[in-house]
Motif scaffolding. Structure first.
Motif, short mmCIF file in Angstrom:
data_model
loop_
_atom_site.label_atom_id
_atom_site.label_comp_id
_atom_site.label_asym_id
_atom_site.label_seq_id
_atom_site.Cartn_x
_atom_site.Cartn_y
_atom_site.Cartn_z
N PHE A 241 4.81 -33.96 -47.06
CA PHE A 241 3.86 -33.47 -46.04
C PHE A 241 3.78 -34.23 -44.82
CE2 PHE A 241 1.07 -30.51 -49.15
CZ PHE A 241 2.24 -29.79 -49.38
N ARG A 242 3.67 -35.61 -45.21
CA ARG A 242 3.47 -36.56 -44.18
C ARG A 242 4.73 -37.15 -43.34
NH1 ARG A 242 -1.25 -35.88 -46.62
NH2 ARG A 242 -2.87 -36.65 -45.62
N GLU A 243 5.83 -36.51 -43.82
CA GLU A 243 7.11 -36.95 -43.27
C GLU A 243 7.03 -36.99 -41.76
OE1 GLU A 243 10.39 -34.88 -44.76
OE2 GLU A 243 10.83 -36.35 -46.14
N GLY A 244 7.69 -37.79 -40.99
CA GLY A 244 7.86 -37.65 -39.51
C GLY A 244 6.54 -38.48 -39.16
N ASP A 245 6.38 -38.00 -37.74
CA ASP A 245 5.03 -38.48 -37.13
C ASP A 245 3.65 -37.68 -37.54
OD1 ASP A 245 5.85 -40.46 -35.94
OD2 ASP A 245 5.86 -39.67 -33.82
N SER A 246 2.77 -38.29 -37.71
CA SER A 246 1.50 -37.82 -38.01
C SER A 246 0.39 -38.27 -37.14
CB SER A 246 1.11 -37.50 -39.42
OG SER A 246 1.37 -38.68 -40.00
N TRP A 247 -0.66 -37.54 -36.95
CA TRP A 247 -1.60 -38.36 -36.27
C TRP A 247 -2.98 -37.82 -36.75
CZ3 TRP A 247 1.47 -34.57 -34.39
CH2 TRP A 247 0.87 -33.27 -34.13
N GLU A 248 -4.00 -38.60 -36.61
CA GLU A 248 -5.49 -38.37 -37.02
C GLU A 248 -6.10 -37.85 -35.92
OE1 GLU A 248 -7.46 -38.77 -40.79
OE2 GLU A 248 -5.67 -40.05 -40.25
N ILE A 249 -7.01 -36.56 -36.19
CA ILE A 249 -8.13 -36.41 -35.39
C ILE A 249 -9.34 -36.61 -35.98
CG2 ILE A 249 -9.10 -34.40 -34.23
CD1 ILE A 249 -6.41 -34.28 -33.04
N LYS A 250 -10.23 -37.29 -35.31
CA LYS A 250 -11.54 -37.73 -36.04
C LYS A 250 -12.51 -36.96 -35.53
CE LYS A 250 -10.23 -42.20 -37.56
NZ LYS A 250 -9.23 -42.56 -36.71
N PRO B 120 1.00 -28.19 -33.98
CA PRO B 120 0.34 -29.07 -34.84
C PRO B 120 -0.13 -28.15 -36.46
CG PRO B 120 -0.64 -29.32 -32.47
CD PRO B 120 0.18 -27.92 -32.69
N TRP B 121 0.07 -29.00 -37.27
CA TRP B 121 -0.36 -28.32 -38.64
C TRP B 121 -1.27 -29.42 -39.34
CZ3 TRP B 121 2.65 -29.91 -43.51
CH2 TRP B 121 2.38 -29.18 -44.51
N ALA C 220 0.61 -34.79 -28.63
CA ALA C 220 -0.15 -34.51 -29.83
C ALA C 220 -1.01 -35.82 -30.38
CB ALA C 220 0.67 -34.24 -31.11
N LEU C 221 -0.17 -37.15 -30.39
CA LEU C 221 -0.95 -38.38 -30.72
C LEU C 221 -1.94 -38.57 -29.87
CD1 LEU C 221 2.18 -40.87 -31.50
CD2 LEU C 221 0.55 -40.01 -33.21
N GLY D 292 -8.80 -34.08 -39.04
CA GLY D 292 -7.79 -34.11 -40.36
C GLY D 292 -6.54 -34.90 -39.73
N THR D 293 -5.60 -34.77 -40.61
CA THR D 293 -4.30 -35.38 -40.29
C THR D 293 -3.33 -34.16 -39.82
OG1 THR D 293 -4.66 -37.34 -42.07
CG2 THR D 293 -2.49 -37.01 -41.08
N TYR D 294 -2.60 -34.51 -38.88
CA TYR D 294 -1.77 -33.46 -38.21
C TYR D 294 -0.53 -33.89 -38.36
CZ TYR D 294 -5.76 -30.55 -36.68
OH TYR D 294 -7.03 -29.89 -36.91
N ARG D 295 0.55 -32.98 -38.07
CA ARG D 295 1.96 -33.39 -37.75
C ARG D 295 2.56 -31.84 -36.85
NH1 ARG D 295 6.06 -32.22 -42.70
NH2 ARG D 295 7.59 -32.05 -41.06
N ASN D 296 3.74 -32.16 -36.39
CA ASN D 296 4.09 -30.97 -35.98
C ASN D 296 5.13 -30.25 -36.85
OD1 ASN D 296 4.02 -29.49 -33.63
ND2 ASN D 296 4.51 -31.41 -32.17
N LEU E 25 -9.80 -30.51 -31.50
CA LEU E 25 -9.39 -30.01 -32.72
C LEU E 25 -10.08 -30.18 -34.07
CD1 LEU E 25 -5.60 -30.71 -31.84
CD2 LEU E 25 -6.89 -28.33 -31.88
N GLY F 159 -4.02 -36.56 -28.80
CA GLY F 159 -5.29 -35.65 -28.91
C GLY F 159 -4.94 -34.35 -28.48
N ASN G 247 5.39 -34.95 -29.38
CA ASN G 247 4.81 -35.82 -30.52
C ASN G 247 3.89 -36.86 -29.70
OD1 ASN G 247 6.26 -34.85 -32.34
ND2 ASN G 247 7.64 -36.28 -32.60
N LEU H 269 9.41 -45.31 -31.85
CA LEU H 269 10.40 -44.52 -32.48
C LEU H 269 11.66 -44.79 -32.47
CD1 LEU H 269 8.52 -41.24 -32.40
CD2 LEU H 269 9.20 -42.43 -34.55
#
Ligand SMILES: Cc1ncc(C[n+]2csc(CCOP(=O)(O)OP(=O)(O)O)c2C)c(N)n1
Ligand code: SF4
Lengths: 341, 618
Positions: free
Chosen positions: A329-338, B411-412, B34-35, B230-234, B227, B37, B31, B184
């Motif tokens: 699920f977390r493959e690639g770039d992920s980011w956190e929204i707080k 974003p998911w 998204a990073l 949570g933790t998001y990714r594209n 948003l 925000g 990306n 990257l």
């Protein structure tokens, strides 16, 4: 495949469904031989599955007390392949006809064989469309008059075993409905083969193509006009076992064993284990009346089995990388929204 | 002094030759946005031919991204900024730009030879045809070359870095950090340190150019969106389908089997799933779509999670076998990533015209459940839903995605594997002393038992001939057939009790209800949102369950003066709704191979609204 020894008999293989083929149809003999052969294998009934397409022949699964699937026209090899891939522990048979397997479903048959999925494919060849009441099939002879070819068939017939050999099927054999003993032997060998086994059974359709194989298969002259293939043996035939096949290159020739000019080493010795299918193909081209029609195992070789390769890749992948859904699920770039504040 | 200007939403399109690396630049921009925000939404557009001549208009590849300080639902209608790496890219995209848009051209490529390939007699930079736009001529190729002159790379390798120069410039223009991309690049080119360095240099040089060139009088800030934490990714729709199905396999403990034959735009599902061997996923590249679904039905008979996927032409081929799954009542999910048809149509373009095929494209009365995701990320949810329905109700389920969802991304919010909903599946077991009845039914769902080979005592024969009710034996009895036809229909109808009620966004009643399904969600929601902000009584209901419809849908339709349904087909869902509910659903139908624009929908709603009687007058 489970090999737990269980003692079953032919009766254990019979389902409660009434068999509904025309009286005298060759299908009865084939059904009966399958029901006799299976108990010999010692496989529990629940681990056996018969998958078929559509046609008279394809009714067979209903008459077996095993698991079964009567599918759609021509597609049985696809279902059987998927089932075997998902469940390599099962013993899977495919029942098909010359129309089902070589017309509408030829593509699937070809691909199942070239992949070497561990399936036992029995093609009932009656050289006619039985269920749809008598049109010519892809194995019907040129010029044949049928309901759909009143002026004679202008399609050139296809040879099932040549197709199987071209697909490099690892087990290729032929037998005939009226020689039950031979059929029994061939079926057992097919069942025990590791990989795709393809068996063509010459099957008489009493209603629409009666006597199609009589020219060589009639009891009165069968020994004269057929030859039984035996691995490591010369192709000797005839009621007196007085004839054999000699081959120069890939050109077969009938010779008399009492010919003083004949040298024994010139005789063609059957080798079913040859990698190269050319000679097997040559045997399939021996047709009546010029030649005796070969019956038996044309080819039996070993090659990696598709469904096992699939399992192997999974085992290897598991060793390299344990399954971790969160990581995927977390493959690639992920980011956190707080949450703000 | 460069001014900083605050914007709430920006849409950028990167465009160049297929070899110019525009997809990569766009992905990095997405990306990074998204990073920091922003909410983002993006859509690539590839040339239809694999090897269209370099520099030609058919060879243009683009990537559009929209980013904003609030929730957004689409990759934007019209780009505010176009980056055109050559004349062909300009020619291919100009008609999509609104007046006043910014165009950044790679001026080095506007020479005679390239202009000719794009069919320009005179350079558009010189003939005044770009008068209504803000055009910036940046010599990207030559500056990139100069930047990398000392790296020792071949000239071809140097040219390939120019997308990062352009990206660097865009980062400066929109105030994005370069660090995530620098990192990257380092990861991606791990082994070719020299290439990593060069790309990083190009990126930094592009950024520095923006800062020092005194070409731009302002640059822009788009603040983070608010948003859900949570933790998001594209994620693209195709990946989301693959992950959703993988998740079901993990939840249920059933191995996933995917039978498929390559076809645009569905192939990525096969590519994705074939990577997941460690999960026991079995993927089978079949000889055709018939074999793909056949093998899947075989696997489902064997007790696996059966999944097959394709696009319209392949879905047509699967028709007969899908009927077999209806007859044998096996659980199966069929994904159709729709594309523009009929026939081969426009493989890389989107459309929603296979709904009626999914509903009725089989012989006999042959009902299946149909669901449709609304957004790329929603593809995950609906894949899980499709399997939940298939397993609980022992039926094939068609999941209708489309090219726009498949390739578009957003974003998911990544779920925790442990928090996924449970789906309980039980294969049938033999009960001593009882004769097994493969077509006995669960009193509530009418599902039959799923008995798999290998189970002692449950030996039975499935078949495509009509079954006797209960015993499952072959039956040619007409009355039994009638009963079975009704049972199969009722079984699907009862799924309505098992899906969430239809939600309405906005007021529950009023003047106009905008209905939709599938990938039109973003445009519809955005347009409705704009009308609501302007005080109009407009609501939006987006259907994700198309067969059966949610149980409350009929009541909802009755509460609005006008029901309006835009579809990228000639009114397929409208036809079903009219037939089912006798409601005067008005359609809006454009089948141009592309998604609806927000403005287009906004204007249409406006016209309809003005024409509709207000509810109070009634
Ligand atoms: C899609 C489809 N096309 C045509 C048919 C009609 N059909 C059923 S069986 C058959 C031919 C069967 O011939 P064969 O495979 O030789 O089997 P036999 O009946 O002779 O055993 C045909 C054309 C069908 N059931 N489905
Ligand atoms: S039609 Fe021919 S093949 Fe079919 S059951 Fe009758 S005899 Fe057998």
């Amino acid at each position: 495949m489970s090999t737990t020894a269980v003692k079953l008999t032919r009766k254990d293989m019979v389902s409660d469904q009434e068999v509904r083929w025309c009286p005298g149809c060759g299908d009865y003999a084939i059904l009966s031989q399958i029901q006799r052969a299976l108990p010999e294998l010692g496989i529990p009934r629940e681990n056996i599955v018969f998958v078929s397409g559509i046609g008279c022949s394809s009714r067979l699964p209903y008459y077996m007390s095993t698991y079964g699937f009567h599918s759609i026209h021509g597609r049985a090899p696809t279902l059987a392949s998927g089932l075997k891939m998902a469940r390599p522990d099962l013993h899977v048979w495919v029942i098909t006809g010359d129309g089902d397997g070589l017309s509408i479903g030829a593509n699937h048959l070809l691909h199942a064989m070239r992949r070497n999925v561990d399936l036992k494919i029995i093609l009932f060849n009656n050289q006619i469309y039985g269920l749809t009441k008598g049109q010519y099939s892809p194995t019907s002879e040129f010029g044949k008059k049928t309901k759909s070819s009143p002026y004679g068939n202008i399609d050139h017939p296809i040879r099932p075993l040549s197709v199987a050999l071209a697909a490099e099927a690892t087990f290729v054999a032929r037998t005939i409905d009226r020689d039950t003993k031979h059929m029994q032997q061939v079926l057992l060998r097919a069942a025990r083969h590791h990989g795709t086994a393809f068996v063509e059974v010459y099957q008489n359709c009493v209603i629409f193509n009666d006597g199609a194989f009589d020219e060589f298969a009639d009891k009165a002259w069968r020994t004269e006009r057929t030859v039984l293939l035996e691995h490591g043996q010369p192709l000797v035939f005839g009621a007196q076992r007085d004839k054999a096949i000699r081959a120069s290159g890939v050109r077969p020739e009938v010779v008399r064993l009492d010919d003083p000019a004949l040298r024994r080493e010139e005789l063609l010795v059957h080798d079913e284990q040859r990698e190269d299918p050319t000679l097997a193909m040559m045997l399939d081209r021996m047709t009546s009346p010029e030649f005796p029609v070969p019956l038996g195992v044309f080819r039996s070789v070993q090659r990696p089995v598709y469904d096992e390769l699939m399992e192997q890749q999974i085992r290897q992948a598991r060793l390299r990388q344990p399954p971790d859904l969160d990581a995927i699920f977390r493959e690639g770039d992920s980011w956190e929204i707080k949450r703000e504040g | 002094m460069v001014e900083r200007k605050e914007l709430s939403r920006v849409t950028i399109r990167f465009s160049g030759d297929s070899g110019d690396g525009m997809q990569l630049a766009g992905t990095h921009f997405t990306n990074t946005s998204a990073l920091i925000g922003n909410d983002v939404s993006s859509l690539p557009a590839f040339p239809a031919e694999i090897r269209a001549p370099a520099g030609s208009v058919p060879g243009v590849s683009s990537f559009q991204i929209s980013f904003a300080n609030e929730d957004i639902f689409t990759p934007g209608d019209q780009p505010d900024v176009l980056v055109a790496m050559n004349p062909a890219a300009l020619a291919a995209n100009l008609q999509d730009l609104p007046r006043g848009a910014t165009i950044i051209v790679n001026s080095d490529e506007f020479h005679a030879a390239s202009l000719k390939k794009a069919s320009y007699a005179v350079s558009p930079l010189e003939d005044g045809s770009l008068a209504g736009f803000r055009v910036f001529e940046v010599p990207i190729t030559s500056m990139n070359e100069r930047t990398l002159a000392e790296t020792g790379l071949t000239s071809q390798e140097v040219v390939r870095c120019k997308n990062f120069f352009a990206l660097g410039l865009m980062y400066w223009l929109f105030n994005r950090p370069t660090e995530p991309t620098l990192r990257l690049i380092a990861e991606k080119f791990g082994r070719r340190q020299d290439l990593a360095n060069a790309n990083q240099l190009a990126l930094k040089a592009g950024h520095a150019f923006g800062e020092t060139a005194e070409m731009f009088s302002e640059h822009y800030v788009v603040r983070p969106a608010n948003l859900e934490p949570g933790t998001y990714r594209n994620i693209t729709g195709n990946s989301a389908i693959a992950l959703g199905c993988l998740a079901v396999s993990q939840i249920t403990g059933l191995p996933l089997f995917y039978g498929s034959y390559p076809i645009t735009p569905a192939s990525e599902i096969l590519h994705e799933l074939s990577r997941f061997k460690q999960f026991g996923v079995k993927t089978f590249q079949a000889e055709d779509e018939i074999a793909a679904i056949g093998s899947t039905i075989g696997a489902a008979f064997g007790g696996a999670l059966g999944l097959t996927g394709t696009s319209g032409p392949g879905f047509a081929l699967k028709g007969e076998a899908l009927g077999m799954a209806v007859m044998t009542e096996l659980p199966l999910v069929v994904v159709n990533v729709q594309r523009a048809g009929p026939s081969t149509g426009m493989p890389t373009r989107t459309e929603q015209a296979d709904l009626l095929q999914a509903m009725f494209g089989r012989n006999g009365e042959s009902p299946v459940a149909v669901v449709a995701p609304a957004t790329p990320a929603d593809c995950f949810n609906m894949a899980v839903e499709a399997f939940r329905i298939a397993l609980r109700h022992m039926t094939p389920v068609v999941l209708l995605s489309d090219g726009y969802l498949a390739n578009g991304s957003e974003p998911w919010r990544i779920p925790n594997a442990a928090d996924l909903p449970r789906i309980d599946v039980q294969h049938a077991e033999a009960r001593p002393g009882e004769v097994f009845r493969p077509y006995a039914r669960d009193p509530e769902s009418l599902a039959r038992p799923w008995a798999v080979p290998g189970t002692p005592g449950l030996e039975h024969r499935l078949g495509t001939l009509e079954k006797e009710d209960g015993s499952g034996k072959v039956s040619y009895d007409g009355e039994n057939h009638h009963r079975m036809v009704l049972l199969r229909a009722e079984k699907i109808a009862r799924i309505a009790q098992d899906v969430p009620p239809q939600e309405v966004w906005g007021a529950e009643e009023g003047r106009v209800l905008v209905l939709g399904w599938g990938s039109t969600f973003g445009a519809l929601r955005s347009a409705v949102q704009r009308h609501r902000r302007e005080g109009r009584s407009v609501s939006h209901a987006h259907l994700r369950y198309l067969n059966p419809f949610p149980a409350n849908l009929g009541q909802i339709l009755g509460r609005f003066e006008r029901v309006w349904l835009p579809e990228i087909n000639l009114g397929q869902l409208a036809l079903l709704l009219r037939a089912r509910f006798l409601v005067d659903v008005r359609g809006y139908n454009r089948v141009a191979g592309r998604p609806f624009g927000i403005n287009e929908i906004y204007e249409q709603i406006g016209q309809l609204y003005d024409a509709a009687p207000s509810p109070q007058v009634r």
